[in-house]
Write an enzyme that holds these catalytic residues in place. Structure first.
Site, PDB file in Angstrom:
ATOM      1  N   ASN A 135     -23.907 -15.126  32.575  1.00  0.00           N
ATOM      2  CA  ASN A 135     -23.387 -13.795  32.274  1.00  0.00           C
ATOM      3  C   ASN A 135     -21.995 -13.933  31.674  1.00  0.00           C
ATOM      4  OD1 ASN A 135     -23.136 -10.882  32.428  1.00  0.00           O
ATOM      5  ND2 ASN A 135     -21.830 -11.165  34.221  1.00  0.00           N
TER       6      ASN A 135
ATOM      7  N   HIS B   4     -18.384 -11.831  31.350  1.00  0.00           N
ATOM      8  CA  HIS B   4     -17.695 -10.715  32.023  1.00  0.00           C
ATOM      9  C   HIS B   4     -16.265 -10.602  31.471  1.00  0.00           C
ATOM     10  CE1 HIS B   4     -16.770  -7.895  35.223  1.00  0.00           C
ATOM     11  NE2 HIS B   4     -15.638  -8.558  35.399  1.00  0.00           N
TER      12      HIS B   4
HETATM   13  C1  GRF Z   1     -18.703  -7.230  27.209  1.00  0.00           C
HETATM   14  O1  GRF Z   1     -17.332  -7.001  27.426  1.00  0.00           O
HETATM   15  C2  GRF Z   1     -19.282  -8.026  28.351  1.00  0.00           C
HETATM   16  O2  GRF Z   1     -18.382  -8.916  28.921  1.00  0.00           O
HETATM   17  C3  GRF Z   1     -19.608  -6.963  29.348  1.00  0.00           C
HETATM   18  O3  GRF Z   1     -20.122  -5.902  28.568  1.00  0.00           O
HETATM   19  C4  GRF Z   1     -19.516  -5.945  27.275  1.00  0.00           C
HETATM   20  C5  GRF Z   1     -20.629  -5.932  26.261  1.00  0.00           C
HETATM   21  O4  GRF Z   1     -20.171  -5.689  24.966  1.00  0.00           O
HETATM   22  N1  GRF Z   1     -20.496  -7.456  30.369  1.00  0.00           N
HETATM   23  P1  GRF Z   1     -21.180  -5.808  23.727  1.00  0.00           P
HETATM   24  O5  GRF Z   1     -22.340  -4.865  23.993  1.00  0.00           O
HETATM   25  O6  GRF Z   1     -21.627  -7.227  23.629  1.00  0.00           O
HETATM   26  O7  GRF Z   1     -20.389  -5.359  22.534  1.00  0.00           O
END
Ligand code: GRF
Length: 212
Positions: free
Chosen positions: A106, A108
């Protein structure tokens, strides 16, 4: 190394990862993008890049266990070596996590273990931290608690809004995530035991950053 991306949102991380693979900068093969939302921008993005997509919407709350089972079986059907959560906004059920144990990562938007859960950039601003960033970690049963594989940091500008900070962090994520996946593909690492002594993925990421 075959991987499936799970995404609920715009999919900018998913796009960066898929494009890195298609451009020969990441030695892994994206096989599908799966979302829980019919309106996820990630779906159109993946289709534009020629990737098969699927949507498994979670209906009523009482259907939750059924949804976990369906998702697990659906993902298994792709025979993935790795599952990448890139902005997937649901906590996966215990059976799903167990089934893909050590094969799921994942991304984050904070320097974990600080600011797990929702609205991490907002949490970071509220806490007035000087430094924030992003983390790629192995998925375990908790929320953003699995072993950390790699991180990238930036200096927080306290005058910026949470969404401005998040956009800057996403810039880091789009660089870090493909490099971590590349490192995993190169190393064939067992993510069930990644953190004995020196972090092997981090050192591989360092090497792959230099070689790109
Ligand atoms: C990212 O900041 C990721 O870390 C978090 O959700 C966001 C997703 O952004 N879990 P995107 O949809 O890839 O633009």
């Amino acid at each position: 190394m075959r991987f499936v991306v799970l995404a609920s949102g715009t999919g900018s991380n998913a796009r960066a990862l898929i494009e890195a693979c298609q451009g020969g900068h990441c030695a892994a093969e994206p096989v599908a993008l799966v979302s829980d939302r019919t309106d996820a921008g990630a779906l159109t993005m993946a289709e534009d890049l020629g990737l098969p997509t699927a949507v498994l919407p979670l209906g009523r709350r009482e259907d939750r266990q059924r949804w976990d089972q369906d998702l697990t079986e659906h993902l298994h059907g792709y025979q993935p070596d790795l599952i990448v959560l890139a902005g997937f906004m649901r906590l996966l059920g215990p059976a799903t996590v167990k089934r893909f144990s050590g094969r799921m990562i994942n991304v984050h938007p904070s320097l974990l273990p600080a600011f797990a859960g929702l609205r991490a950039p907002e949490q970071a601003l509220r806490a007035r931290v000087a430094i924030s960033g992003c983390t790629v970690h192995v998925v375990d049963q908790g929320m953003d608690t699995g072993p950390i594989l790699a991180q990238a940091a930036l200096v927080v500008d306290p005058r910026q809004s949470a969404s401005e900070l998040h956009e800057r962090i996403k810039g880091l994520e789009r660089t870090l995530l493909p490099r971590v996946v590349h490192a995993i593909a190169l190393g064939g690492l067992d993510l069930t035991a990644p953190l004995q002594g020196q972090n092997p993925v981090s050192s591989l990421v360092q090497r792959s950053i230099h070689s790109l």
